[in-house]
Design a protein around this motif. Structure first.
Motif, PDB file in Angstrom:
ATOM      1  N   LEU A  33     -11.677  68.696-110.847  1.00 47.49           N
ATOM      2  CA  LEU A  33     -12.439  68.789-109.607  1.00 47.49           C
ATOM      3  C   LEU A  33     -11.583  69.439-108.542  1.00 47.49           C
ATOM      4  O   LEU A  33     -10.554  68.898-108.143  1.00 47.49           O
ATOM      5  CB  LEU A  33     -12.879  67.390-109.155  1.00 47.49           C
ATOM      6  N   TRP A  34     -12.004  70.604-108.098  1.00 46.12           N
ATOM      7  CA  TRP A  34     -11.271  71.354-107.100  1.00 46.12           C
ATOM      8  C   TRP A  34     -12.074  71.395-105.810  1.00 46.12           C
ATOM      9  O   TRP A  34     -13.220  70.971-105.758  1.00 46.12           O
ATOM     10  CB  TRP A  34     -10.999  72.777-107.584  1.00 46.12           C
ATOM     11  N   GLY A  35     -11.452  71.911-104.768  1.00 43.12           N
ATOM     12  CA  GLY A  35     -12.182  72.079-103.520  1.00 43.12           C
ATOM     13  C   GLY A  35     -11.386  71.634-102.319  1.00 43.12           C
ATOM     14  O   GLY A  35     -10.183  71.353-102.421  1.00 43.12           O
ATOM     15  N   PRO A  36     -12.048  71.551-101.186  1.00 46.38           N
ATOM     16  CA  PRO A  36     -11.364  71.202 -99.940  1.00 46.38           C
ATOM     17  C   PRO A  36     -10.926  69.745 -99.936  1.00 46.38           C
ATOM     18  O   PRO A  36     -11.345  68.941-100.761  1.00 46.38           O
ATOM     19  CB  PRO A  36     -12.446  71.442 -98.876  1.00 46.38           C
ATOM     20  N   VAL A  37     -10.074  69.408 -98.986  1.00 49.94           N
ATOM     21  CA  VAL A  37      -9.649  68.025 -98.814  1.00 49.94           C
ATOM     22  C   VAL A  37     -10.867  67.182 -98.427  1.00 49.94           C
ATOM     23  O   VAL A  37     -11.652  67.567 -97.553  1.00 49.94           O
ATOM     24  CB  VAL A  37      -8.566  67.916 -97.720  1.00 49.94           C
ATOM     25  N   VAL A  38     -11.056  66.041 -99.104  1.00 47.05           N
ATOM     26  CA  VAL A  38     -12.184  65.161 -98.794  1.00 47.05           C
ATOM     27  C   VAL A  38     -11.654  63.753 -98.518  1.00 47.05           C
ATOM     28  O   VAL A  38     -10.530  63.422 -98.879  1.00 47.05           O
ATOM     29  CB  VAL A  38     -13.192  65.114 -99.969  1.00 47.05           C
ATOM     30  N   GLY A  39     -12.463  62.960 -97.864  1.00 44.93           N
ATOM     31  CA  GLY A  39     -12.090  61.573 -97.595  1.00 44.93           C
ATOM     32  C   GLY A  39     -12.056  60.763 -98.883  1.00 44.93           C
ATOM     33  O   GLY A  39     -12.611  61.169 -99.910  1.00 44.93           O
ATOM     34  N   SER A  40     -11.426  59.591 -98.827  1.00 46.10           N
ATOM     35  CA  SER A  40     -11.276  58.776-100.033  1.00 46.10           C
ATOM     36  C   SER A  40     -12.624  58.316-100.582  1.00 46.10           C
ATOM     37  O   SER A  40     -12.820  58.275-101.806  1.00 46.10           O
ATOM     38  CB  SER A  40     -10.381  57.571 -99.747  1.00 46.10           C
ATOM     39  N   ASP A  41     -13.572  57.982 -99.709  1.00 44.31           N
ATOM     40  CA  ASP A  41     -14.880  57.537-100.182  1.00 44.31           C
ATOM     41  C   ASP A  41     -15.614  58.664-100.905  1.00 44.31           C
ATOM     42  O   ASP A  41     -16.174  58.476-101.991  1.00 44.31           O
ATOM     43  CB  ASP A  41     -15.733  57.038 -99.016  1.00 44.31           C
ATOM     44  N   GLU A  42     -15.603  59.859-100.295  1.00 47.66           N
ATOM     45  CA  GLU A  42     -16.263  60.995-100.919  1.00 47.66           C
ATOM     46  C   GLU A  42     -15.588  61.359-102.237  1.00 47.66           C
ATOM     47  O   GLU A  42     -16.249  61.646-103.242  1.00 47.66           O
ATOM     48  CB  GLU A  42     -16.266  62.204 -99.980  1.00 47.66           C
ATOM     49  N   GLY A  43     -14.253  61.346-102.236  1.00 40.76           N
ATOM     50  CA  GLY A  43     -13.510  61.664-103.450  1.00 40.76           C
ATOM     51  C   GLY A  43     -13.827  60.683-104.568  1.00 40.76           C
ATOM     52  O   GLY A  43     -13.985  61.075-105.732  1.00 40.76           O
ATOM     53  N   ASN A  44     -13.936  59.398-104.233  1.00 40.80           N
ATOM     54  CA  ASN A  44     -14.270  58.394-105.237  1.00 40.80           C
ATOM     55  C   ASN A  44     -15.681  58.599-105.786  1.00 40.80           C
ATOM     56  O   ASN A  44     -15.929  58.429-106.989  1.00 40.80           O
ATOM     57  CB  ASN A  44     -14.156  56.988-104.649  1.00 40.80           C
ATOM     58  N   ALA A  45     -16.629  58.955-104.909  1.00 42.75           N
ATOM     59  CA  ALA A  45     -18.001  59.192-105.359  1.00 42.75           C
ATOM     60  C   ALA A  45     -18.063  60.375-106.319  1.00 42.75           C
ATOM     61  O   ALA A  45     -18.753  60.327-107.344  1.00 42.75           O
ATOM     62  CB  ALA A  45     -18.913  59.436-104.152  1.00 42.75           C
ATOM     63  N   ILE A  46     -17.339  61.441-106.001  1.00 43.94           N
ATOM     64  CA  ILE A  46     -17.301  62.617-106.876  1.00 43.94           C
ATOM     65  C   ILE A  46     -16.705  62.254-108.234  1.00 43.94           C
ATOM     66  O   ILE A  46     -17.217  62.627-109.291  1.00 43.94           O
ATOM     67  CB  ILE A  46     -16.495  63.745-106.213  1.00 43.94           C
ATOM     68  N   ARG A  47     -15.616  61.495-108.205  1.00 48.00           N
ATOM     69  CA  ARG A  47     -14.963  61.100-109.453  1.00 48.00           C
ATOM     70  C   ARG A  47     -15.879  60.214-110.298  1.00 48.00           C
ATOM     71  O   ARG A  47     -16.007  60.411-111.513  1.00 48.00           O
ATOM     72  CB  ARG A  47     -13.664  60.343-109.137  1.00 48.00           C
ATOM     73  N   VAL A  48     -16.539  59.234-109.664  1.00 47.68           N
ATOM     74  CA  VAL A  48     -17.421  58.324-110.390  1.00 47.68           C
ATOM     75  C   VAL A  48     -18.588  59.093-111.013  1.00 47.68           C
ATOM     76  O   VAL A  48     -18.982  58.832-112.163  1.00 47.68           O
ATOM     77  CB  VAL A  48     -17.933  57.210-109.464  1.00 47.68           C
ATOM     78  N   ALA A  49     -19.155  60.037-110.255  1.00 50.03           N
ATOM     79  CA  ALA A  49     -20.258  60.840-110.793  1.00 50.03           C
ATOM     80  C   ALA A  49     -19.825  61.574-112.052  1.00 50.03           C
ATOM     81  O   ALA A  49     -20.560  61.631-113.043  1.00 50.03           O
ATOM     82  CB  ALA A  49     -20.748  61.836-109.739  1.00 50.03           C
ATOM     83  N   ALA A  50     -18.611  62.116-112.045  1.00 54.92           N
ATOM     84  CA  ALA A  50     -18.106  62.834-113.216  1.00 54.92           C
ATOM     85  C   ALA A  50     -17.797  61.879-114.361  1.00 54.92           C
ATOM     86  O   ALA A  50     -18.103  62.162-115.525  1.00 54.92           O
ATOM     87  CB  ALA A  50     -16.865  63.629-112.836  1.00 54.92           C
ATOM     88  N   GLU A  51     -17.208  60.729-114.067  1.00 55.14           N
ATOM     89  CA  GLU A  51     -16.838  59.769-115.105  1.00 55.14           C
ATOM     90  C   GLU A  51     -18.050  59.228-115.856  1.00 55.14           C
ATOM     91  O   GLU A  51     -17.943  58.872-117.035  1.00 55.14           O
ATOM     92  CB  GLU A  51     -16.060  58.605-114.491  1.00 55.14           C
ATOM     93  N   ASN A  52     -19.193  59.158-115.179  1.00 54.29           N
ATOM     94  CA  ASN A  52     -20.388  58.594-115.807  1.00 54.29           C
ATOM     95  C   ASN A  52     -21.115  59.565-116.719  1.00 54.29           C
ATOM     96  O   ASN A  52     -22.099  59.183-117.362  1.00 54.29           O
ATOM     97  CB  ASN A  52     -21.353  58.087-114.728  1.00 54.29           C
ATOM     98  N   VAL A  53     -20.668  60.798-116.789  1.00 59.47           N
ATOM     99  CA  VAL A  53     -21.313  61.794-117.654  1.00 59.47           C
ATOM    100  C   VAL A  53     -20.846  61.604-119.104  1.00 59.47           C
ATOM    101  O   VAL A  53     -19.643  61.578-119.368  1.00 59.47           O
ATOM    102  CB  VAL A  53     -20.994  63.222-117.168  1.00 59.47           C
ATOM    103  N   PRO A  54     -21.765  61.451-120.046  1.00 61.57           N
ATOM    104  CA  PRO A  54     -21.387  61.300-121.451  1.00 61.57           C
ATOM    105  C   PRO A  54     -20.547  62.482-121.936  1.00 61.57           C
ATOM    106  O   PRO A  54     -20.843  63.636-121.617  1.00 61.57           O
ATOM    107  CB  PRO A  54     -22.741  61.252-122.177  1.00 61.57           C
ATOM    108  N   GLY A  55     -19.510  62.171-122.699  1.00 63.66           N
ATOM    109  CA  GLY A  55     -18.659  63.212-123.247  1.00 63.66           C
ATOM    110  C   GLY A  55     -17.422  63.500-122.438  1.00 63.66           C
ATOM    111  O   GLY A  55     -16.503  64.171-122.924  1.00 63.66           O
TER     112      GLY A  55
END
Length: 249
Positions: free
Chosen positions: A209-231
């Motif tokens: 996951l690349w991109g601009p600096v984001v806050g910890s809450d936003e960063g966690n949401a992005i990470r969780v969304a990716a982690e929940n994807v099968p595979g």
């Protein structure tokens, strides 16, 4: 906003399974009577390992709920509300001061219990229950049927349901990197914190996951969304850095 998103993510599987209050509620309910002493109520909660009890009359009608929070400020323990600043005493109404005195000195549950009690029915979906507990900042909610108390759903019940009923995402699903990338983008679609397509790169099942600096809450949401994807085998954030042009999954 982020807390609501996290609740929706946690209970999406249970929502799809149509799990409702009747499936997870506790039916062996420990209750208090309005005439129970505050001391006995406190002792019951301690020995039962609970932090609150519905208060019912002899007919089973729900009158309120007594919780640890209702018993925190007590004169006999020296835990009463500290003396207000003199100017707060001036603006406080007589009613407020009288109510505070009753809560600190009353001997009966009827005088200290919370009467503004949120209730639910057996058919309420778990996602809605989680949202209610979150919004009201409460730990449990009584379940009613035809005006009678039939159960209680607590945060602990929701967590147990998540452990025992929500299906695990298979870890061994083999998906192509391109398919995983599309699924990650779809998982974030419509969210204000979603990354642009070019900032999601997948290599060997690992999502970068690349991109601009984001806050910890936003960063966690992005990470969780990716982690929940099968595979997905792993998620590596690189916020604040541009994507590497040679790694287009």
């Amino acid at each position: 906003m982020m807390e609501r998103q996290q609740f929706e993510t946690m209970f999406s599987s249970l929502k799809e399974m149509n799990v409702r209050a009747s499936d997870i509620m506790t039916t062996s309910i420990i209750t208090a009577s309005p005439d129970m002493s505050v001391r006995n109520a406190a002792g019951t909660m301690v020995f039962a390992g609970i932090s609150g009890m519905p208060v019912v009359d002899e007919s089973g009608k729900l009158l309120g709920i007594v919780t640890e929070g209702d018993l925190m400020h007590r004169a006999e323990l020296g835990t009463g509300v500290r003396q207000r600043a003199w100017w707060l005493e001036l603006v406080a109404s007589t009613s407020e001061l009288a109510s505070q005195y009753v809560r600190e000195h009353a001997r009966k549950v009827r005088d200290v219990m919370t009467t503004d009690v949120a209730t639910i029915t057996e058919s309420m979906p778990v996602a809605d229950i989680a949202d209610l507990l979150d919004r009201r900042k409460i730990k449990r909610v009584p379940v009613m049927r035809d005006g009678k108390l039939v159960g209680v759903v607590s945060r602990a019940n929701l967590i147990r349901a998540l452990v025992t009923m929500a299906p695990e995402v298979p870890a061994d699903i083999e998906s192509g990197d391109n398919a995983i990338r599309e699924d990650v983008l779809a998982a974030m679609a419509g969210q204000p914190w979603a990354l642009a397509r070019e900032n999601v790169i997948v290599e060997g099942g690992t999502v970068h996951l690349w991109g601009p600096v984001v806050g910890s809450d936003e960063g966690n949401a992005i990470r969780v969304a990716a982690e929940n994807v099968p595979g997905v085998k792993g998620v590596v954030p690189h916020f604040g850095l541009p994507p590497t042009p040679s790694s287009q999954g």
